[in-house]
Design an enzyme around this catalytic site. Structure first.
Site, PDB file in Angstrom:
ATOM      1  N   LYS A 154       0.849  -1.189   0.000  1.00 51.00           N
ATOM      2  CA  LYS A 154       0.000   0.000   0.000  1.00 51.00           C
ATOM      3  C   LYS A 154       0.886   1.241   0.000  1.00 51.00           C
ATOM      4  CE  LYS A 154      -1.658   2.786   2.838  1.00 51.00           C
ATOM      5  NZ  LYS A 154      -1.547   4.020   2.013  1.00 51.00           N
ATOM      6  N   GLU A 187      10.911   1.730   9.627  1.00 48.04           N
ATOM      7  CA  GLU A 187      11.893   2.765   9.230  1.00 48.04           C
ATOM      8  C   GLU A 187      11.202   4.108   9.399  1.00 48.04           C
ATOM      9  OE1 GLU A 187      14.956   2.287   8.368  1.00 48.04           O
ATOM     10  OE2 GLU A 187      15.015   0.142   7.928  1.00 48.04           O
ATOM     11  N   CYS A 211      14.038  11.380   4.919  1.00 50.72           N
ATOM     12  CA  CYS A 211      14.215  11.054   6.341  1.00 50.72           C
ATOM     13  C   CYS A 211      15.647  11.312   6.791  1.00 50.72           C
ATOM     14  CB  CYS A 211      13.831   9.604   6.574  1.00 50.72           C
ATOM     15  SG  CYS A 211      14.708   8.475   5.487  1.00 50.72           S
ATOM     16  N   GLU A 229      10.655  16.488  14.110  1.00 51.61           N
ATOM     17  CA  GLU A 229      10.962  16.355  12.690  1.00 51.61           C
ATOM     18  C   GLU A 229      10.104  17.365  11.919  1.00 51.61           C
ATOM     19  OE1 GLU A 229       9.546  12.874  10.463  1.00 51.61           O
ATOM     20  OE2 GLU A 229      11.573  12.668   9.668  1.00 51.61           O
TER      21      GLU A 229
HETATM   22  P1  NAD Z   1       2.931   8.368   7.488  1.00 54.79           P
HETATM   23  O1  NAD Z   1       3.334   7.579   8.682  1.00 54.79           O
HETATM   24  O2  NAD Z   1       1.866   9.365   7.616  1.00 54.79           O
HETATM   25  O3  NAD Z   1       2.460   7.391   6.317  1.00 54.79           O
HETATM   26  C1  NAD Z   1       3.275   6.358   5.820  1.00 54.79           C
HETATM   27  C2  NAD Z   1       2.385   5.283   5.220  1.00 54.79           C
HETATM   28  O4  NAD Z   1       1.627   4.679   6.258  1.00 54.79           O
HETATM   29  C3  NAD Z   1       1.377   5.799   4.204  1.00 54.79           C
HETATM   30  O5  NAD Z   1       1.233   4.844   3.174  1.00 54.79           O
HETATM   31  C4  NAD Z   1       0.112   5.897   5.030  1.00 54.79           C
HETATM   32  O6  NAD Z   1      -1.058   5.828   4.266  1.00 54.79           O
HETATM   33  C5  NAD Z   1       0.251   4.695   5.935  1.00 54.79           C
HETATM   34  N1  NAD Z   1      -0.513   4.769   7.183  1.00 54.79           N
HETATM   35  C6  NAD Z   1      -0.932   5.865   7.874  1.00 54.79           C
HETATM   36  N2  NAD Z   1      -1.646   5.510   8.949  1.00 54.79           N
HETATM   37  C7  NAD Z   1      -1.691   4.160   8.969  1.00 54.79           C
HETATM   38  C8  NAD Z   1      -2.281   3.201   9.838  1.00 54.79           C
HETATM   39  N3  NAD Z   1      -2.980   3.571  10.908  1.00 54.79           N
HETATM   40  N4  NAD Z   1      -2.120   1.889   9.556  1.00 54.79           N
HETATM   41  C9  NAD Z   1      -1.408   1.504   8.482  1.00 54.79           C
HETATM   42  N5  NAD Z   1      -0.837   2.362   7.613  1.00 54.79           N
HETATM   43  C10 NAD Z   1      -0.969   3.681   7.854  1.00 54.79           C
HETATM   44  O7  NAD Z   1       4.262   8.997   6.927  1.00 54.79           O
HETATM   45  P2  NAD Z   1       4.414   9.985   5.683  1.00 54.79           P
HETATM   46  O8  NAD Z   1       3.970  11.328   6.137  1.00 54.79           O
HETATM   47  O9  NAD Z   1       3.842   9.378   4.479  1.00 54.79           O
HETATM   48  O10 NAD Z   1       5.995   9.985   5.473  1.00 54.79           O
HETATM   49  C11 NAD Z   1       6.863  10.845   6.121  1.00 54.79           C
HETATM   50  C12 NAD Z   1       7.534  10.144   7.281  1.00 54.79           C
HETATM   51  O11 NAD Z   1       8.239   9.004   6.817  1.00 54.79           O
HETATM   52  C13 NAD Z   1       8.580  11.015   7.947  1.00 54.79           C
HETATM   53  O12 NAD Z   1       8.484  10.863   9.335  1.00 54.79           O
HETATM   54  C14 NAD Z   1       9.893  10.427   7.445  1.00 54.79           C
HETATM   55  O13 NAD Z   1      11.004  10.653   8.252  1.00 54.79           O
HETATM   56  C15 NAD Z   1       9.555   8.981   7.370  1.00 54.79           C
HETATM   57  N6  NAD Z   1      10.496   8.291   6.483  1.00 54.79           N
HETATM   58  C16 NAD Z   1      11.405   7.415   7.019  1.00 54.79           C
HETATM   59  C17 NAD Z   1      12.314   6.766   6.200  1.00 54.79           C
HETATM   60  C18 NAD Z   1      13.335   5.791   6.738  1.00 54.79           C
HETATM   61  O14 NAD Z   1      13.860   5.025   5.949  1.00 54.79           O
HETATM   62  N7  NAD Z   1      13.622   5.784   8.026  1.00 54.79           N
HETATM   63  C19 NAD Z   1      12.288   7.020   4.835  1.00 54.79           C
HETATM   64  C20 NAD Z   1      11.374   7.924   4.321  1.00 54.79           C
HETATM   65  C21 NAD Z   1      10.460   8.544   5.157  1.00 54.79           C
END
Ligand code: NAD
Length: 489
Positions: free
Chosen positions: A180, A255, A289, A393
């Site tokens: 997803k 991650e 990130c 962040e």
């Molecule tokens: P997010 O957590 O809002 O969403 C990530 C994914 O999770 C999306 O596909 C979203 O639809 C899904 N999601 C949201 N709520 C959910 C739930 N309750 N159950 C299951 N899935 C759910 O994050 P974002 O805003 O899309 O991305 C930004 C974040 O990602 C930042 O914090 C960034 O640092 C982090 N990030 C980390 C890495 C890494 O490798 N450590 C890499 C890229 C981004």
């Protein structure tokens, strides 16, 4: 919207069991550089996830019994097909995410191609363990088998890049997947589905269900037939996923976010350090990130650093992402832009100085981009360590610069946040570089460089930045179940 208008919209469909399947309801997806709705993304829920998990379960016996070599050839073919369409993928990623076309062309899509080639190759080179016990007449060995249906959830910042970083190892190991992507950036995943059959990926091996986290994501996390979840996203969502998956004792790889420090000692080569630190702060609009957001500069060079750093940051041009001379594109959404801007406002209210960017310099946008979600690279100084700008962040083109005196002091301050993903250390003193690197609470430490990666080595964060690591060996271990077998002869 009028009929003519809605006809022009791109409408995505779920990909389940090798077929595109329409959904009963859809979510609007915006072009961040214009503010227009241009795409409809399926708003999937339990029903769609159920169908996708079933397709993945059905495909598992055949796919998991193929040899690594057979799977490797299919992954290589898929890599070739994406590479063949690189320009179309790059255009789509830039339009959907707001990132510059240059970044999509040189980072996102080439890396997605490389992810498939990398795991196509690495899967051929693993060996398992063996231990002999002659006195008992026994030999022990381990065998590794794919786990089953892998649930993969990815964020919006590096859409195809991070999704394929999960799909490639999962299927290389013999699992089947239900993925997803973020509801805000689903287009390139949908485009990739069109290539799967031609690459030889059997129906049901890769299923993609589009939709929100709360509906589609949670249905996947809660599904009893998905024993493993690989998630990249925010720490808050990871907490929710951990809770929701706890009753099933699922295997999780998380991650998460970061608040990454750069530590710059007075013997650093500033000619290298300054352009690299501007890049590490503002690349992909600061929406990586691994981006630097706290810059600690040793007091003796602080004012010189600030002057040169701000001058360099001002060279970064913000504007239409499809213009190849632009360095900073649009942020992902209106809400996110508001959130990032609010951090700058809070810093100002606390008495920090905004040296360039938001609220200081004029932002001139071409006529077509006036409603886009743009923001200039912003440098904040004289901000306190306990300020939210130094603790949380921000995930946008904002970086804070502060002074420090001693090595001991800066290590403590750099470690003084809840996150621990990536850190950067700049110094010409090799002893100091090693000392500091060892003491930083960070899954990755780059010294005198940034974002140089060998995918063989572990990637991941400490503390609130994650659980588990990804990489050649790490992903292999995560996506397989190990068994110890003892033979007495
Ligand atoms: P997010 O957590 O809002 O969403 C990530 C994914 O999770 C999306 O596909 C979203 O639809 C899904 N999601 C949201 N709520 C959910 C739930 N309750 N159950 C299951 N899935 C759910 O994050 P974002 O805003 O899309 O991305 C930004 C974040 O990602 C930042 O914090 C960034 O640092 C982090 N990030 C980390 C890495 C890494 O490798 N450590 C890499 C890229 C981004």
């Amino acid at each position: 919207p009028t009929m003519a208008h809605s006809k022009a919209l791109l409408v995505l469909e779920n990909f389940i069991g090798g077929k595109f399947v329409p959904c009963s309801s859809y979510i609007d997806s915006y072009n961040p550089s214009t503010g227009d709705v241009y795409c409809r993304v399926p708003d999937s829920g339990k029903e769609e996830v159920e169908a996708a998990v079933k397709a993945a379960k059905d495909a598992f016996p055949v796919w998991s019994s193929k040899s690594p070599f057979e799977r490797s050839q299919i992954l290589n073919k898929l890599a070739d097909l994406i590479e063949h369409d690189l320009e179309a993928f790059a255009q789509a990623e830039s339009k959907d995410q707001g990132k510059t076309i240059t970044f999509a062309r040189t980072v996102d899509i080439p890396r997605a191609v490389h992810n498939f080639r990398f795991f196509a190759s690495s899967i051929l080179h693993h060996v398992t363990e063996c231990a002999e016990m002659p006195a008992m007449g026994c030999v022990h060995y381990t065998s590794r088998a794919p786990v089953g249906v892998a649930g993969l959830i990815s964020p919006w910042n590096l859409p195809l890049y991070l999704l394929t970083w999960k799909i490639a190892p999962a299927i290389a190991c013999g699992n089947t997947v239900v993925a997803k992507p973020s509801e805000m950036t689903s287009v390139t995943a949908w485009m990739m589905c069109k290539l799967l059959e031609k690459a030889g990926v059997p129906p049901g091996v890769v299923n993609i269900v589009f939709g929100t986290g709360a509906k589609a994501g949670e249905a996947l996390v809660c599904h009893p037939d998905v024993p493993l979840i690989s998630f990249t996203g925010s720490t808050l969502t990871a907490q929710r996923i951990t809770e929701k998956s706890a009753p099933h004792c699922k295997r999780l790889s998380l991650e998460l976010g970061g608040k990454n420090p750069a530590i710059i000692f007075d013997d650093a080569d500033l000619n290298q350090c300054i352009p690299t630190t501007v890049r590490s702060s503002f690349a992909n609009q600061g929406e990586i990130c691994l981006c630097t957001s706290r810059i600690f500069v040793q007091r003796g060079i602080y004012s010189e650093f600030l002057k040169r750093f701000v001058a360099e940051a001002k060279k970064w041009k913000t504007g239409n992402p499809s213009d190849p001379t632009i360095n900073v594109g649009a942020l992902i959404s209106k809400e996110h832009l508001e959130k990032v801007r609010n951090y700058v406002k809070k810093a100002q209210a606390e008495g920090a100085r905004i040296l360039c960017g938001e609220g200081v310099d004029p932002l001139a946008l071409p006529p077509g981009n006036q409603k886009g979600y743009f923001m200039l690279p912003t440098v904040i100084a004289e901000v306190k360590d306990e300020s939210c700008c130094m603790q949380e962040e921000i995930f946008g083109p904002v970086t804070c610069v502060v002074a420090f005196d001693t090595e001991e002091e800066v290590i403590e301050r750099a470690n003084g946040v809840k996150y621990g993903l990536a850190a950067t250390v700049w110094s010409g003193n090799v002893g100091r570089v090693h000392r500091v690197a060892h003491r930083l609470q960070s899954g990755l430490v780059w010294t005198n460089c940034w974002l140089v990666r060998d995918l063989n080595l572990p990637f991941g964060g400490m503390k609130a930045s994650g659980i588990g690591r990804e990489g050649a060996k790490d992903s292999y271990e995560f996506f397989t179940e190990v068994k110890t077998i003892t033979i007495k002869h």
